[in-house]
Design a protein around this motif. Structure first.
Motif, short mmCIF file in Angstrom:
data_model
loop_
_atom_site.label_atom_id
_atom_site.label_comp_id
_atom_site.label_asym_id
_atom_site.label_seq_id
_atom_site.Cartn_x
_atom_site.Cartn_y
_atom_site.Cartn_z
N THR A 239 59.54 -0.60 94.15
CA THR A 239 58.96 0.24 95.20
C THR A 239 57.88 -0.51 95.96
OG1 THR A 239 57.29 1.17 93.71
CG2 THR A 239 59.42 2.30 93.84
N ASP A 240 57.41 0.11 97.03
CA ASP A 240 56.39 -0.53 97.87
C ASP A 240 55.13 -0.82 97.09
OD1 ASP A 240 55.50 -1.64 100.24
OD2 ASP A 240 54.83 0.27 101.10
N ASP A 241 54.81 0.00 96.10
CA ASP A 241 53.62 -0.24 95.27
C ASP A 241 53.97 -0.96 93.97
OD1 ASP A 241 54.97 1.88 94.16
OD2 ASP A 241 53.19 3.10 93.77
N LEU A 242 55.13 -1.64 93.95
CA LEU A 242 55.55 -2.56 92.90
C LEU A 242 55.82 -1.88 91.55
CD1 LEU A 242 53.51 -5.83 93.52
CD2 LEU A 242 55.65 -5.04 94.54
N VAL A 243 56.38 -0.69 91.58
CA VAL A 243 56.94 -0.12 90.36
C VAL A 243 58.34 -0.70 90.20
CG1 VAL A 243 57.76 1.97 89.25
CG2 VAL A 243 55.59 1.99 90.49
N VAL A 244 58.59 -1.34 89.07
CA VAL A 244 59.88 -1.98 88.79
C VAL A 244 60.68 -1.08 87.86
CG1 VAL A 244 61.02 -4.03 87.88
CG2 VAL A 244 58.81 -4.25 89.04
N ALA A 245 61.95 -0.83 88.21
CA ALA A 245 62.80 0.04 87.40
C ALA A 245 64.25 -0.36 87.58
CB ALA A 245 62.61 1.51 87.82
N PRO A 246 65.11 -0.06 86.59
CA PRO A 246 66.53 -0.32 86.76
C PRO A 246 67.10 0.56 87.86
CG PRO A 246 66.13 0.95 84.77
CD PRO A 246 64.80 0.52 85.28
N LEU A 247 68.09 0.05 88.58
CA LEU A 247 68.66 0.77 89.72
C LEU A 247 69.98 1.41 89.33
CD1 LEU A 247 68.72 1.45 92.79
CD2 LEU A 247 69.96 -0.70 93.11
N SER A 248 70.14 2.65 89.76
CA SER A 248 71.41 3.35 89.67
C SER A 248 71.49 4.27 90.88
CB SER A 248 71.50 4.16 88.37
OG SER A 248 70.61 5.26 88.42
N PRO A 249 72.68 4.71 91.27
CA PRO A 249 72.78 5.62 92.42
C PRO A 249 71.93 6.87 92.25
CG PRO A 249 74.94 4.77 91.85
CD PRO A 249 74.00 4.31 90.77
N ILE A 250 71.87 7.42 91.03
CA ILE A 250 71.10 8.64 90.80
C ILE A 250 69.60 8.35 90.92
CG2 ILE A 250 70.50 10.36 89.06
CD1 ILE A 250 73.34 10.24 88.04
N SER A 251 69.14 7.21 90.35
CA SER A 251 67.71 6.89 90.43
C SER A 251 67.29 6.64 91.87
CB SER A 251 67.38 5.68 89.56
OG SER A 251 68.03 4.51 90.05
N ALA A 252 68.16 6.01 92.67
CA ALA A 252 67.84 5.78 94.08
C ALA A 252 67.76 7.11 94.83
CB ALA A 252 68.90 4.89 94.71
N GLY B 30 44.80 -2.74 94.09
CA GLY B 30 46.04 -2.87 94.83
C GLY B 30 47.21 -2.20 94.11
N CYS B 31 48.28 -2.98 93.93
CA CYS B 31 49.48 -2.48 93.25
C CYS B 31 49.55 -2.91 91.79
CB CYS B 31 50.74 -3.00 93.95
SG CYS B 31 50.89 -2.55 95.67
N LEU B 32 48.54 -3.64 91.32
CA LEU B 32 48.65 -4.25 90.00
C LEU B 32 48.74 -3.20 88.89
CD1 LEU B 32 46.21 -7.30 90.24
CD2 LEU B 32 48.68 -7.24 90.55
N ASN B 33 47.99 -2.11 89.03
CA ASN B 33 48.03 -1.08 87.98
C ASN B 33 49.41 -0.44 87.87
OD1 ASN B 33 45.21 -1.35 89.15
ND2 ASN B 33 44.75 -0.19 87.30
N SER B 34 50.02 -0.11 89.02
CA SER B 34 51.35 0.51 88.97
C SER B 34 52.40 -0.48 88.46
CB SER B 34 51.73 1.04 90.35
OG SER B 34 51.70 0.01 91.34
N LEU B 35 52.26 -1.75 88.82
CA LEU B 35 53.17 -2.77 88.30
C LEU B 35 53.03 -2.87 86.78
CD1 LEU B 35 55.09 -5.21 88.50
CD2 LEU B 35 53.11 -6.62 89.09
N TYR B 36 51.80 -2.91 86.31
CA TYR B 36 51.53 -3.04 84.87
C TYR B 36 52.15 -1.88 84.10
CZ TYR B 36 48.73 -3.71 80.61
OH TYR B 36 48.32 -3.92 79.32
N HIS B 37 51.94 -0.66 84.58
CA HIS B 37 52.43 0.50 83.85
C HIS B 37 53.94 0.64 83.92
CE1 HIS B 37 48.57 2.05 82.61
NE2 HIS B 37 48.11 1.89 83.83
N SER B 38 54.56 0.08 84.94
CA SER B 38 56.02 0.16 85.02
C SER B 38 56.69 -0.64 83.90
CB SER B 38 56.52 -0.30 86.39
OG SER B 38 56.38 -1.70 86.56
#
Length: 510
Positions: free
Chosen positions: A399-412, A63-71
């Motif tokens: 993200t939809d696949d659960l990548v967690v990251a800090p938010l900024s206007p440029i990153s969005a 599922g999304c667990l690998n992308s969550l883990y690596h984030s």
């Protein structure tokens, strides 16, 4: 004997359908079944780490667990300290006292704990499973080593033997489950249609079995007949929960109108903490809170077969069974406790002298079971007021696949650019997750008012002043959080699938 044990491996006998070349079942003893059951004690973060190890099957994605883990590896500046990163990437198995004695234990997590340097004299009784620079609440460094006492010796009785089917249903080898009836139920009409095989299981095979169990309902065939498992496509079914929770999280969803897909969600630290805490959940606890239906390969069947086993005859104790079906959590996982409503552990301790050295051992208990010990038990106090993994106040994007990251206007902006979605195909929607709020019926409100009248008479309270407050009564039901969790196991679109019911309005406007 169906099972023989030699150093480093366990030998099993398989019964194979010669016509289809599929394993029908295996005869197994304690060593193999203990390892199989231990899969349910593994935290999801540990499972991801193990699945990505090289083996005959190769790395596996769930599922999304690998992308969550690596984030997590990219969140260094957002996490409170290095300990929190270790908690997420190497979450501790709270049933190590049962698993450390397993013949083929694939969990390579550290089994040490740390207490304050004045432990025994200090009344803090704080204990942490990770190295840290923190002090106990009385100021002593938490650097003294303690070891988990492995008094449990696995989960099932040594004298018991079992039958394990291809989809990991475990049954006692008893008169209630005769070989003749089992073969008939599996469609075998003649003894000449089957053959016996003897196979050896080592740690590498156990790792491959874990991978097969999460991907397929033909785990033994995939493992021993070298048929690479093909992940079964499971349709996501939303989850309804009766658990009560105090969690209320506001999100802004960014949705693609053309297909209703949630591209990402913006939220504060509470949402980032919620998603990251998934990595600390033990697999058995996840299956339990999802009503026995996690839709991962053979895991649901394995879980149900443990629930059906007589704990007095086949398991070491009722506590051993509960460690598998409703595992407890470490006190450091405070947010996790809110979501899964799990007990946290207690412990007792004792000193052992070896070669002139005084060694500290701790023995863990859950809930009601500490009263059965002759030793005095202590609650494990968190070393810090743990309110989450990431720093706040801050905004985060998931993200939809659960990548967690800090938010900024440029990153969005960069994220939207990578998704190649024009602005006129986007829709924003603010939602509340974690709660399903339903106002209490007028009848219930009437009952509550009469109760207030009754007690105000005896307490000489001014009931008029009580009614002057604007009371709002809600039935709070945890739904969306568990929907996201389940979707993270079975798809790469955890937000879209987990929050799909909230998108009706958006689809109508596209």
């Amino acid at each position: 004997m169906a099972v023989t044990q030699e150093q480093g491996h366990v030998s099993l006998k398989l019964v194979v359908n010669k016509e289809t070349n599929k394993v029908l079942f295996a005869e197994a003893g304690k060593d193999f079944v203990d390892v199989l059951f231990s899969f349910l004690t593994l935290p999801l973060g540990t499972i991801v780490r193990l699945l990505e190890k090289e083996s005959n099957i190769g790395p596996v994605t769930i599922g999304c667990l690998n992308s969550l883990y690596h984030s997590v590896t990219d969140l260094d500046n957002c996490l409170w300290n290095r300990t929190f990163k270790e908690i997420l990437l190497q979450p501790r198995n709270s049933s190590q006292d049962y698993c450390n004695s397993l013949k083929l234990n694939i969990d390579d997590s550290d089994s040490k704990y740390y207490v304050c340097t004045d432990f025994g004299s200090c009344s803090c009784f704080q204990l942490i499973p990770y190295t840290t620079t923190l002090n106990c609440r009385y100021g002593f460094p938490l650097t003294r080593t303690a070891f988990s006492e492995n008094f449990c010796n696995g989960f099932v009785n040594a004298a018991a033997s079992f039958i394990v089917t291809d989809d990991l249903i475990v049954m006692p080898n008893s008169v209630d489950y005769t070989t003749f009836a089992l073969l008939q139920n599996l469609g075998i009409k003649s003894p000449s249609s089957v053959k016996e095989m003897t196979v050896n299981v080592n740690k590498e095979k156990v790792l491959d079995l874990l991978k097969c169990s999460l991907l397929s309902k033909t785990s033994l065939t995939n493992l021993f007949l070298e048929k690479k498992p093909i992940p079964e496509r499971s349709r996501f079914l939303s989850f309804s929960s009766e658990e009560y929770s105090c969690i209320k999280i506001m999100l802004k969803l960014v949705i693609r109108k053309s297909d209703g897909k949630i591209l990402y969600a913006q939220g504060e630290k509470d949402f980032a903490d919620l998603v990251l805490s998934f990595l600390t959940f033990p697999l058995g606890g996840v299956v339990s809170k999802l009503g026995g239906n996690c839709s991962l390969g053979s895991i649901d069947g394995l879980y149900k077969s443990i629930a059906d086993l007589n704990d007095n005859k086949y398991l070491m104790s009722k506590e051993a069974k509960n460690r598998l079906l409703d595992p407890h959590l470490l006190p450091q996982f405070k947010l996790s406790n809110k979501i899964l409503s799990m007990d946290v552990l207690r412990y007792s301790y004792r000193y052992v002298y070896a070669n002139g050295e005084r060694i500290l051992y701790v023995q863990f208990f859950k809930g009601e079971y500490e009263n059965k010990s002759n030793l005095k038990c202590y609650e494990v106090f968190p070393t810090v007021d743990f309110e989450g993994f990431v720093k706040g106040p801050a905004m985060y994007v998931v993200t939809d696949d659960l990548v967690v990251a800090p938010l900024s206007p440029i990153s969005a902006l960069n994220l939207l650019n990578r998704l190649n979605t024009p602005f006129n195909d986007l829709k924003e929607k603010v939602v509340t997750i974690g709660l399903k709020e339903v106002r209490v019926h007028v009848v219930l409100l009437s009952i509550l008012c009469h109760t207030f009248v009754f007690w105000s008479f005896y307490a000489r309270l001014n009931f008029t002043s009580i009614l002057s407050y604007n009371f709002s009564f809600y039935v709070v039901v945890l739904v969306q959080c568990l929907n996201i969790l389940k979707a993270s196991l079975t798809s790469t679109s955890a937000l879209t699938n987990g929050l799909g019911r909230l998108l009706t309005e958006v689809k109508e406007e596209k």
